[in-house]
Write a protein that holds these residues in place. Structure first.
Motif, short mmCIF file in Angstrom:
data_model
loop_
_atom_site.label_atom_id
_atom_site.label_comp_id
_atom_site.label_asym_id
_atom_site.label_seq_id
_atom_site.Cartn_x
_atom_site.Cartn_y
_atom_site.Cartn_z
N THR A 125 46.06 73.19 36.07
CA THR A 125 47.36 72.96 35.41
C THR A 125 48.39 73.88 36.02
OG1 THR A 125 48.65 73.30 33.39
CG2 THR A 125 46.59 74.53 33.52
N ILE A 126 49.57 73.34 36.25
CA ILE A 126 50.62 74.20 36.82
C ILE A 126 51.06 75.28 35.83
CG2 ILE A 126 51.48 72.41 38.39
CD1 ILE A 126 53.97 72.25 36.43
N ASP A 127 50.71 75.12 34.54
CA ASP A 127 51.18 76.06 33.51
C ASP A 127 50.52 77.44 33.59
OD1 ASP A 127 52.59 73.86 32.66
OD2 ASP A 127 51.20 73.38 31.03
N ASN A 128 49.36 77.53 34.20
CA ASN A 128 48.56 78.76 34.27
C ASN A 128 48.37 79.39 32.88
OD1 ASN A 128 47.07 80.13 36.27
ND2 ASN A 128 48.40 81.91 36.11
N ASP A 129 47.99 78.56 31.94
CA ASP A 129 47.94 79.02 30.55
C ASP A 129 46.53 78.96 29.94
OD1 ASP A 129 47.68 76.29 30.50
OD2 ASP A 129 49.11 75.95 28.88
N ILE A 130 45.52 79.02 30.79
CA ILE A 130 44.15 78.89 30.26
C ILE A 130 43.51 80.27 30.12
CG2 ILE A 130 41.85 77.92 30.69
CD1 ILE A 130 43.22 75.57 32.01
#
Ligand code: F6P
Length: 319
Positions: A125-130
């Motif tokens: 994910t481009i969000d880098n929120d994992i």
């Protein structure tokens, strides 16, 4: 017994190199490989096809995903998960590599608690929120797309007496915004994780404008939902004519960078090896400080990703 690969949720650059590596590596290991097309929707609709070398020729440089993705509402319902399970069994699939974000991992966690499903997730994910991983596939490419846009916007901003607000993606996570602000030298960065200190920043920028500052660049994370507010604040308080650019889905596209291609290969090899060599499944491959590891899916989905402290410091312009 065969292996399958699926993309779920928002696509991310790097998925295609991962898909190519998956097919090539499964072949090397003597395993049949399958594509599950159209994400979890396709899994319900039995869009499962055996993959071969021809399918993955010439895809390594392409953004998006050749097997497509989806956000599935139906998968929230047990009756559709049951159909999905039956489809996997029909193809004798013993393990799935899941390219997705935390929403997809949550769905797989539920699925695997009900049926004997073996999967390994690759954070994509481009969000880098994992939670649990410092890197998710697609982030480097997205940041380079944003960097390119910001470099260009600065050219025009510096040619006028104007402020520019650039809204970046990231869902509820400010990672893309913070890193973009750091690498572009933006004067303002607004993210969901930190309250925006308008009074102190107003004083600082007002002084700088008096001293000759001609323009201001502000990066606003979509998750802060403050784009209009910041627009009004800059015009009213700093007195600068302001333009807004919402970068939107271009941040999800583009040829994967060298880094995302290499990371895609490594993530995929780790995921396939895990499925072939272990009996305790349902893990996520995580990448921290140069090392790959495996984390239980429950741990990944039950905790929230936190931005590194030094990134938060970097956008504290007030010290
Ligand atoms: O999760 C990736 C992402 O691009 C987010 O940054 C954004 O909020 C969302 O997906 C957009 O979703 P959609 O493509 O469904 O509009």
């Amino acid at each position: 017994m065969a292996l399958a690969i699926i993309c779920s949720g928002g696509d991310a650059p790097g998925m295609n190199p991962a898909i190519k590596k998956f097919v090539d590596y499964a072949y090397k290991k003597g395993k049949k490989s399958y594509f599950i097309y159209d994400g979890l929707e396709g899994l319900i609709d039995n869009k499962i096809k055996e993959a071969n070398h021809k399918d993955v020729a010439g895809i390594v440089h392409i953004g998006g995903t050749i097997i497509r993705s989806s956000r599935s509402k139906r998968f929230f319902e047990y009756k559709y998960r049951k159909i999905a399970y039956k489809n996997l069994k029909e193809h004798n699939i013993m393990g799935i590599v899941v390219l997705g974000g935390d929403g997809s991992f949550r769905a797989m966690d539920k699925f695997s608690s009900e049926f004997d499903i073996n999967f390994v997730g690759i954070p994509s994910t481009i969000d880098n929120d994992i939670y649990g991983t410092k890197y998710c596939l697609g982030v480097d490419t997205a940041l380079n797309v944003i960097r390119d846009a910001l470099d260009k916007i600065r050219d025009t901003a510096s040619s006028f007496n104007r402020a520019f607000i650039v809204e970046v993606m990231g869902r509820d996570c400010g990672y893309l915004a913070v890193v973009s602000a750091m690498i572009s030298g933006a004067e303002i960065c607004v993210i969901p994780e930190v309250e925006f200190h308008s009074k102190a920043l107003e004083k600082k920028l007002t002084q700088e404008i008096k001293d000759g500052r001609k323009y201001v660049l502000a990066i606003v994370s979509e998750g802060s939902k403050q784009t209009s507010e910041i627009h009004k604040w800059i015009e009213d308080k700093l007195g600068l004519e302001t333009r807004v650019s919402i970068l939107g889905h271009i941040q999800r596209g583009g040829n994967p960078t060298v880094y995302d291609r290499l990371m895609a290969f490594d993530f995929t090899i780790k995921a396939v090896d895990y499925l072939l060599e272990h009996k305790d499944f349902n893990k996520v491959v995580v990448y921290n400080d140069g090392c790959f590891n495996f984390m239980n899916i429950q741990e990944v989905v039950s905790s929230k990703y936190q931005l590194p402290e030094h990134y938060l410091d970097a956008i504290n312009y007030l010290d």
